[in-house]
Design an enzyme around this catalytic site. Structure first.
Site, PDB file in Angstrom:
ATOM      1  N   ASP A 417     -16.230   9.449  -7.219  1.00 45.85           N
ATOM      2  CA  ASP A 417     -15.780  10.503  -6.308  1.00 45.85           C
ATOM      3  C   ASP A 417     -14.280  10.744  -6.437  1.00 45.85           C
ATOM      4  O   ASP A 417     -13.651  11.246  -5.505  1.00 45.85           O
ATOM      5  CB  ASP A 417     -16.083  10.107  -4.863  1.00 45.85           C
ATOM      6  CG  ASP A 417     -17.527   9.730  -4.680  1.00 45.85           C
ATOM      7  OD1 ASP A 417     -18.382  10.543  -5.023  1.00 45.85           O
ATOM      8  OD2 ASP A 417     -17.801   8.615  -4.200  1.00 45.85           O
ATOM      9  N   SER A 442      -8.986  12.445  -4.958  1.00 47.98           N
ATOM     10  CA  SER A 442     -10.058  11.814  -4.206  1.00 47.98           C
ATOM     11  C   SER A 442     -10.910  12.945  -3.672  1.00 47.98           C
ATOM     12  O   SER A 442     -10.471  13.738  -2.863  1.00 47.98           O
ATOM     13  CB  SER A 442      -9.492  10.993  -3.045  1.00 47.98           C
ATOM     14  OG  SER A 442     -10.534  10.693  -2.146  1.00 47.98           O
ATOM     15  N   ARG A 443     -12.159  13.009  -4.174  1.00 48.90           N
ATOM     16  CA  ARG A 443     -12.975  14.166  -3.817  1.00 48.90           C
ATOM     17  C   ARG A 443     -13.535  14.081  -2.408  1.00 48.90           C
ATOM     18  O   ARG A 443     -14.136  15.014  -1.922  1.00 48.90           O
ATOM     19  CB  ARG A 443     -14.097  14.356  -4.840  1.00 48.90           C
ATOM     20  CG  ARG A 443     -13.534  14.902  -6.126  1.00 48.90           C
ATOM     21  CD  ARG A 443     -14.585  15.110  -7.193  1.00 48.90           C
ATOM     22  NE  ARG A 443     -13.944  14.943  -8.475  1.00 48.90           N
ATOM     23  CZ  ARG A 443     -14.211  13.995  -9.344  1.00 48.90           C
ATOM     24  NH1 ARG A 443     -15.167  13.134  -9.075  1.00 48.90           N
ATOM     25  NH2 ARG A 443     -13.554  13.906 -10.462  1.00 48.90           N
ATOM     26  N   VAL A 444     -13.361  12.936  -1.751  1.00 51.86           N
ATOM     27  CA  VAL A 444     -13.770  12.867  -0.353  1.00 51.86           C
ATOM     28  C   VAL A 444     -12.644  13.411   0.514  1.00 51.86           C
ATOM     29  O   VAL A 444     -12.861  14.065   1.522  1.00 51.86           O
ATOM     30  CB  VAL A 444     -14.141  11.423   0.035  1.00 51.86           C
ATOM     31  CG1 VAL A 444     -14.389  11.318   1.522  1.00 51.86           C
ATOM     32  CG2 VAL A 444     -15.364  10.991  -0.740  1.00 51.86           C
TER      33      VAL A 444
END
Ligand code: ATP
Ligand code: MG
Length: 579
Positions: A417, A442-444
Site C-alpha cells: 500500500d 502511503s496509499r492509505v
C-alpha cells in the site's frame, strides 16, 4: 491409482512362509481395502522377526515387533507433559493402546543433492506436505510430477541417500505458536536458537494459510506510530497496512524497522522481526538493541540466516506470519517486518532452479509474484465481529543502484500500500533517515493519522517538493533574490528538522508541535546548524510549561484552530528569546 488396476501386486516380508490359510486372510484384507484381487509374493526376511510387513504400491503395513514398538512410542510422545504428574497419564495411554496394522505410505529417494530430493512412490502426497526421511530429516513437497516428487530438505544429512525410505506425515509445514515466543529468537521452524531453553507452544499453525477474505476485513484507519518523524508526518502507516521499505544497501532500512519496533513500547502491539538471509551477527545485533530499549519483551525474532539452507529461508516469512496470525486472531495488533524479501526471492529462485522449474525474467520462476502476494495479503485489519486484530507488514527490499524498476521491487511495490524509498545520496549527505519525499508514498494516507497530525502536517510535502525543485535550478546561481533565498532557507530548515538519529523515536506531541511551528515559518532566520538545538529547547519548554497541551495531543489526537494558533504564538515567543 492402485485401485484402478485389476490385479494388485503385494509383497509380504516375513521370516516364516505364511500358511495357506494366512495367505487367504491377506487376500481378503487386500480385497476389502483396495477392491481388487491381490497377487501375494512372499519374500523371506529376518528384519521383521515376530511379525510381517505387507507392501502394496507405496502403502506399507508394518506389523513387525519394531513397527509395533514405534506405534507405542508415538502414542507416548503424544502424552501431554504440562499436566503435573504424567506417570498416571502414561499408564493410561499404555493400557488403552492396542496395536494395529495401519498403513504407512513409504517412498524411496531417487536422487538427493543441494538440499533437494526426488522421491518415487507416495502417489497421494499433497503439495506442501512434510515428509520424513532417514534420521528424522524433514522435507517439504514442492513439486509433484507424474512419476516423481520434488522435495526440499530442511536439513542436510548423510543418511539421506539414494534408495533410503521416505515417510508421509499427512501434515503440511507448520510452526508452533504462542505467547511463550515473545522475547525469543527462533528459527524458521519455530525452534528456539537463543539458548534460553524450550518454548511451550500454545498451538501449531500451518505456515501457509489463506489470507482473510474481504468480508473479514475492515478499512485501515488506526495509526501505527513509528516514532520516525519523516514517516509519521508524511507517509503514515495504519494498523493492517503493508508499507514497503526500499533502498540500496546500507541506507538505513533495518534502522527504520528497529525504530518502529522500539516505538511500540506500551502501545499494545506485538512485533515480529523476520530476518531472511542475514548474517547471524546482524540478528544478534538486532536482538541486543531491542533488549537495550526494552522492546524484546513484546517481540519475536524469526531468523533463517545466510548459512541456512534455501528452503528454510524460503519458509521463514510464512512461519513469522503464522505466528503473527495467532495473535491477530485473538484481536491483538501485530507489526511484522520481513528483512528482506529480495533475499527471500533469491532463495526461492535457487530452490526453483534446483527443482528444474523453467526460469523466467531475471531467472526467477514464474510464480515469484505469487510468492510475495500470498504472503503480504495475509496482513489485514480484521473486522470487529471477528476480534478486530491486525497485522501490519513492513517488507524490506534492497535495490541495486536505486533501480526500483527491477523485477522484484516492481512486484512488491504493486502488492503493497505504499513505499518508503531510501536514497544513498541523501544518506551520505547526512540526511538520515534518508527518505526520498518525492518517490515515497502511503496509499492509505491521512486515514492512518490522528486528526492532530493530519492538520499539523498540512503542506509539508508540497513545501518540500517546491524546495527540491528550487534547489535544483538555483544550485549554480550566484546571487539570488530575497524571496528565493528565504524559500531555500525555509526548505533547508524543514529538511534539517526531519533528521533523526536512530533509537530516538519522537512522541506525537513532539511531532505535532514541531510541525505546526515549522510550517508557520517560525524557524526563518535560524542557522541550519542551530535548528536541532532550537527544536529540542522548544519541546522541552512545552513539556515543562504547557504539559496540558502535550497531553491533550497525545491523548485525544485532535487539534482545533485555537490550539494550533496557541502553539504558533508560544513558539513565536520562544523564537524571539532564542537569538
Ligand atoms: P543493509 O543493506 O546492510 O541491510 P540497511 O539499509 O538495513 O543496510 P542499516 O543497517 O539500517 O541499513 O543502517 C546502516 C548504518 O546506518 C547503520 O550503521 C546504522 O546505525 C546507520 N543509521 C541508520 N539510520 C540512521 C539514522 N537515522 N541516524 C544515524 N545513523 C543511522
Ligand atoms: Mg538491513
Amino acid at each position: 491409482m492402485i485401485k484402478d488396476e485389476k490385479i494388485l501386486k503385494a509383497l509380504l516380508y516375513s521370516l516364516e512362509e505364511p500358511s495357506k490359510e494366512q495367505k487367504e486372510r491377506f487376500g481378503k484384507f487386500l480385497k476389502n481395502k483396495y477392491g481388487a484381487e491381490a497377487e501375494l509374493e512372499w519374500i523371506k526376511s529376518d528384519e521383521y522377526a515376530g511379525g510381517f510387513r505387507l507392501q502394496v504400491g507405496s502403502d506399507v503395513y508394518d506389523w513387525s515387533l519394531m513397527g509395533r514398538l514405534r506405534q507405542l512410542k508415538e502414542t507416548l510422545v503424544r502424552v501431554p507433559t504440562d499436566q503435573g504428574d504424567i506417570i498416571p497419564l502414561i499408564k493410561e495411554s499404555i493400557n488403552e493402546w492396542t496395536p494395529e496394522a495401519y498403513a504407512e505410505q513409504i517412498g524411496e529417494v531417487l536422487t538427493v543433492g543441494d538440499g533437494i530430493a526426488t522421491v518415487s512412490g507416495l502417489e497421494e502426497v499433497t503439495f506442501g506436505e512434510i515428509l520424513i526421511f532417514a534420521d528424522g530429516v524433514r522435507g517439504m513437497v514442492q513439486d509433484i510430477r507424474e512419476d516423481e516428487i520434488g522435495c526440499v530438505l530442511f536439513n542436510e544429512d548423510e543418511d539421506v541417500v539414494q534408495g533410503s525410505a521416505v515417510k508421509r506425515t499427512g501434515r503440511t509445514a507448520g510452526t508452533p505458536v504462542g505467547e511463550g515466543f515473545l522475547g525469543r529468537v527462533v528459527d524458521a521452524l519455530g525452534t528456539p536458537i537463543d539458548g534460553l531453553g524450550e518454548i511451550e507452544a500454545a498451538g501449531y499453525m500451518p505456515v501457509e494459510a489463506q489470507a482473510p477474505s474481504i468480508i473479514d476485513r475492515q478499512p485501515v484507519d488506526t495509526p501505527l506510530e513509528t516514532g520516525i518523524f519523516a514517516i509519521d508526518s508524511m507517509f503514515p502507516i495504519g494498523r493492517g497496512q503493508r508499507e514497503l521499505i526500499i533502498g540500496d544497501r546500507q541506507t538505513g532500512k533495518t534502522a527504520i524497522a528497529s525504530d518502529a519496533i522500539i516505538n511500540q513500547k506500551g502501545k499494545n502491539c506485538i512485533c515480529i522481526y523476520v530476518a531472511i538471509g542475514k548474517k547471524n551477527s546482524a540478528v544478534v545485533h538486532m536482538q541486543q538493541s531491542l533488549m537495550k530499549h526494552d522492546a524484546m519483551d513484546y517481540s519475536i525474532i524469526v531468523t533463517a540466516s545466510a548459512s541456512d539452507p534455501a528452503p528454510l529461508q524460503y519458509i521463514a516469512p510464512y512461519a513469522g506470519c503464522a505466528m503473527a496470525e495467532y495473535f491477530m486472531h485473538q484481536g491483538k495488533d501485530v507489526l511484522i517486518i520481513y528483512d528482506d524479501l529480495s533475499k527471500h526471492a533469491v532463495a526461492y529462485r535457487a530452490l526453483s532452479l534446483l527443482l528444474d522449474r523453467s526460469p523466467g525474467r531475471e531467472a526467477y520462476p514464474g510464480d515469484v509474484f505469487y510468492l510475495h502476494s500470498r504472503l503480504l495479503e495475509r496482513a489485514a485489519r480484521l473486522s470487529d465481529n471477528i476480534g478486530g486484530g491486525s497485522i501490519t507488514a513492513l517488507p524490506i527490499v534492497e535495490t541495486q543502484a536505486g533501480d526500483v524498476s527491477a523485477y522484484i521491487p516492481t512486484n512488491i511495490i504493486s502488492i503493497t500500500d505504499g513505499q518508503i524509498f531510501l536514497e544513498s545520496d541523501l544518506f551520505f549527505s547526512g540526511q538520515r533517515p534518508a527518505v526520498n519525499v518525492g518517490l515515497s508514498v502511503s496509499r492509505v494516507g491521512g486515514d492512518a493519522q490522528t486528526k492532530a497530525m493530519k492538520k499539523a502536517a498540512g503542506t509539508l510535502r508540497i513545501d518540500l517538493a517546491q524546495y527540491r525543485e528550487m534547489e535544483v535550478f538555483t544550485q549554480f546561481a550566484s546571487d539570488l533574490d530575497d524571496q528565493t533565498r528565504r524559500q531555500l532557507e525555509y526548505g533547508q530548515g524543514l529538511m534539517r528538522m526531519l533528521r533523526q538519529p536512530q533509537y530516538q523515536p519522537k512522541t506525537q506531541h513532539e511531532q505535532v508541535i514541531t510541525l505546526v511551528m515549522a510550517l508557520a515559518h517560525t524557524m526563518q532566520g535560524i542557522a541550519t546548524d542551530k535548528v536541532d538545538e532550537f527544536i529540542a529547547g522548544l519541546i522541552e519548554m512545552f513539556e515543562r510549561e504547557h504539559a496540558e497541551i502535550c497531553e491533550r495531543i497525545d491523548r485525544e489526537g485532535v487539534m482545533d484552530d485555537e490550539l494550533k494558533q496557541e502553539i504558533i504564538d508560544i513558539s513565536a515567543e520562544y523564537r524571539n528569546g532564542f537569538d
